[in-house]
Design a protein around this motif. Structure first.
Motif, PDB file in Angstrom:
ATOM      1  N   ARG A   1       0.829  -1.201   0.000  1.00 54.26           N
ATOM      2  CA  ARG A   1       0.000   0.000   0.000  1.00 54.26           C
ATOM      3  C   ARG A   1       0.862   1.249   0.000  1.00 54.26           C
ATOM      4  O   ARG A   1       0.546   2.237  -0.667  1.00 54.26           O
ATOM      5  CB  ARG A   1      -0.917  -0.011   1.227  1.00 54.26           C
TER       6      ARG A   1
ATOM      7  N   ARG B   1      -9.686   1.770 -10.623  1.00 51.50           N
ATOM      8  CA  ARG B   1     -10.175   0.700  -9.756  1.00 51.50           C
ATOM      9  C   ARG B   1     -11.691   0.769  -9.592  1.00 51.50           C
ATOM     10  O   ARG B   1     -12.358  -0.264  -9.526  1.00 51.50           O
ATOM     11  CB  ARG B   1      -9.492   0.789  -8.389  1.00 51.50           C
TER      12      ARG B   1
ATOM     13  N   ASP C   1     -14.196  -2.192 -10.472  1.00 52.52           N
ATOM     14  CA  ASP C   1     -15.116  -2.757  -9.477  1.00 52.52           C
ATOM     15  C   ASP C   1     -16.540  -2.827 -10.027  1.00 52.52           C
ATOM     16  O   ASP C   1     -17.236  -3.836  -9.859  1.00 52.52           O
ATOM     17  CB  ASP C   1     -15.091  -1.928  -8.197  1.00 52.52           C
TER      18      ASP C   1
ATOM     19  N   ASP D   1      -3.970  -4.477 -14.539  1.00 47.71           N
ATOM     20  CA  ASP D   1      -3.762  -4.057 -13.154  1.00 47.71           C
ATOM     21  C   ASP D   1      -2.524  -3.167 -13.100  1.00 47.71           C
ATOM     22  O   ASP D   1      -1.880  -2.916 -14.116  1.00 47.71           O
ATOM     23  CB  ASP D   1      -3.633  -5.257 -12.200  1.00 47.71           C
TER      24      ASP D   1
ATOM     25  N   ASP E   1      -4.734  -8.803   0.155  1.00 45.65           N
ATOM     26  CA  ASP E   1      -5.346  -7.478   0.097  1.00 45.65           C
ATOM     27  C   ASP E   1      -6.517  -7.430  -0.882  1.00 45.65           C
ATOM     28  O   ASP E   1      -7.487  -6.703  -0.646  1.00 45.65           O
ATOM     29  CB  ASP E   1      -4.282  -6.463  -0.314  1.00 45.65           C
ATOM     30  N   GLU E   2      -6.440  -8.171  -1.989  1.00 48.34           N
ATOM     31  CA  GLU E   2      -7.442  -8.041  -3.049  1.00 48.34           C
ATOM     32  C   GLU E   2      -7.878  -9.408  -3.566  1.00 48.34           C
ATOM     33  O   GLU E   2      -8.061  -9.603  -4.765  1.00 48.34           O
ATOM     34  CB  GLU E   2      -6.869  -7.206  -4.195  1.00 48.34           C
TER      35      GLU E   2
ATOM     36  N   GLU F   1     -10.690 -11.090  -3.441  1.00 50.41           N
ATOM     37  CA  GLU F   1     -11.986 -11.177  -4.135  1.00 50.41           C
ATOM     38  C   GLU F   1     -11.879 -10.669  -5.565  1.00 50.41           C
ATOM     39  O   GLU F   1     -12.381 -11.310  -6.500  1.00 50.41           O
ATOM     40  CB  GLU F   1     -13.032 -10.374  -3.365  1.00 50.41           C
ATOM     41  N   THR F   2     -11.221  -9.529  -5.750  1.00 49.61           N
ATOM     42  CA  THR F   2     -11.070  -8.964  -7.095  1.00 49.61           C
ATOM     43  C   THR F   2     -10.243  -9.866  -7.991  1.00 49.61           C
ATOM     44  O   THR F   2     -10.594 -10.130  -9.146  1.00 49.61           O
ATOM     45  CB  THR F   2     -10.426  -7.570  -7.010  1.00 49.61           C
TER      46      THR F   2
END
Length: 212
Positions: free
Chosen positions: A14, A32, A36, A80, A117-118, A120-121
């Protein structure tokens, strides 16, 4: 299941994003947000049934703004911001490490952070890539145009050769091959949380010359 990272380790990724210039951080937040909304609509309606116009409306932007961030609908899934972060981490590895060792250290740091951290995405993006032919094709193009080019540059720097060196090119394609092999192993049923370990195993196998 991979061991959860301590909070300070997650914060390192981050922090790298937070160090981007303000304009780049604003662009990243917008990109982002669009992604989403797109992933949500793909889940609700299906990829082929969702239009760029619908994604733009959900994100409260114009279609032309969508295309400033993503050249195609496929890119909203396959794109990304991790290639430049990966390159920065690679360049920070000790100079005495070989390219493979530096890559293992880099992916060993960035992948667990990404998945913690991500998750699900990343899971949604990979499942779409596995099921939509157009996305599989675009993923290969993106790897060739983006990740391959970045890897080739940083590997060439580490070994003091040109990016046009045939051995550098071949080595870079071999690295991409073992990375894709890890992804396909996940597609065959391995839990996505195990991808960092799969990637490291494949890179270690490559470092030994892929003996059979």
């Amino acid at each position: 299941m991979s061991t959860p990272l301590p909070e300070y380790a997650i914060d390192r990724l981050r922090d790298r994003l937070d160090r981007l210039p303000l304009r780049e951080r604003k662009k990243l937040r917008t990109r982002r947000a669009i992604q989403d909304h797109a992933l949500r609509l793909f889940s609700e309606r299906g990829y082929d049934e969702t239009t760029v116009e619908q994604i733009a409306a959900a994100a409260e932007i114009s279609p032309s703004t969508f295309f400033r961030y993503f050249p195609t609908k496929e890119d909203v899934v396959v794109t990304d911001e991790y290639d430049p972060i990966m390159a920065e981490m690679f360049r920070e590895q000790p100079a005495e490490l070989s390219p493979i060792e530096a890559l293992r250290a880099t992916f060993g740091e960035i992948l667990p952070q990404m998945y913690q951290d991500e998750l699900e995405t990343i899971t949604a993006r990979m499942r779409l890539t596995a099921t939509v032919p157009a996305l599989r094709a675009r993923t290969f193009e993106s790897l060739r145009e983006g990740t391959h080019a970045v890897l080739k540059e940083i590997i060439a720097e580490r070994v003091g050769r040109s990016t046009d060196d045939p051995d550098v090119k071949t080595f870079t394609w071999a690295v991409l091959g073992v990375l894709q092999a890890a992804m396909y192993e996940w597609l065959d049923g391995a839990p996505i949380e195990e991808l960092p370990a799969l990637v490291d195993r494949n890179l270690e196998f490559l470092s030994r010359g892929c003996p059979l």
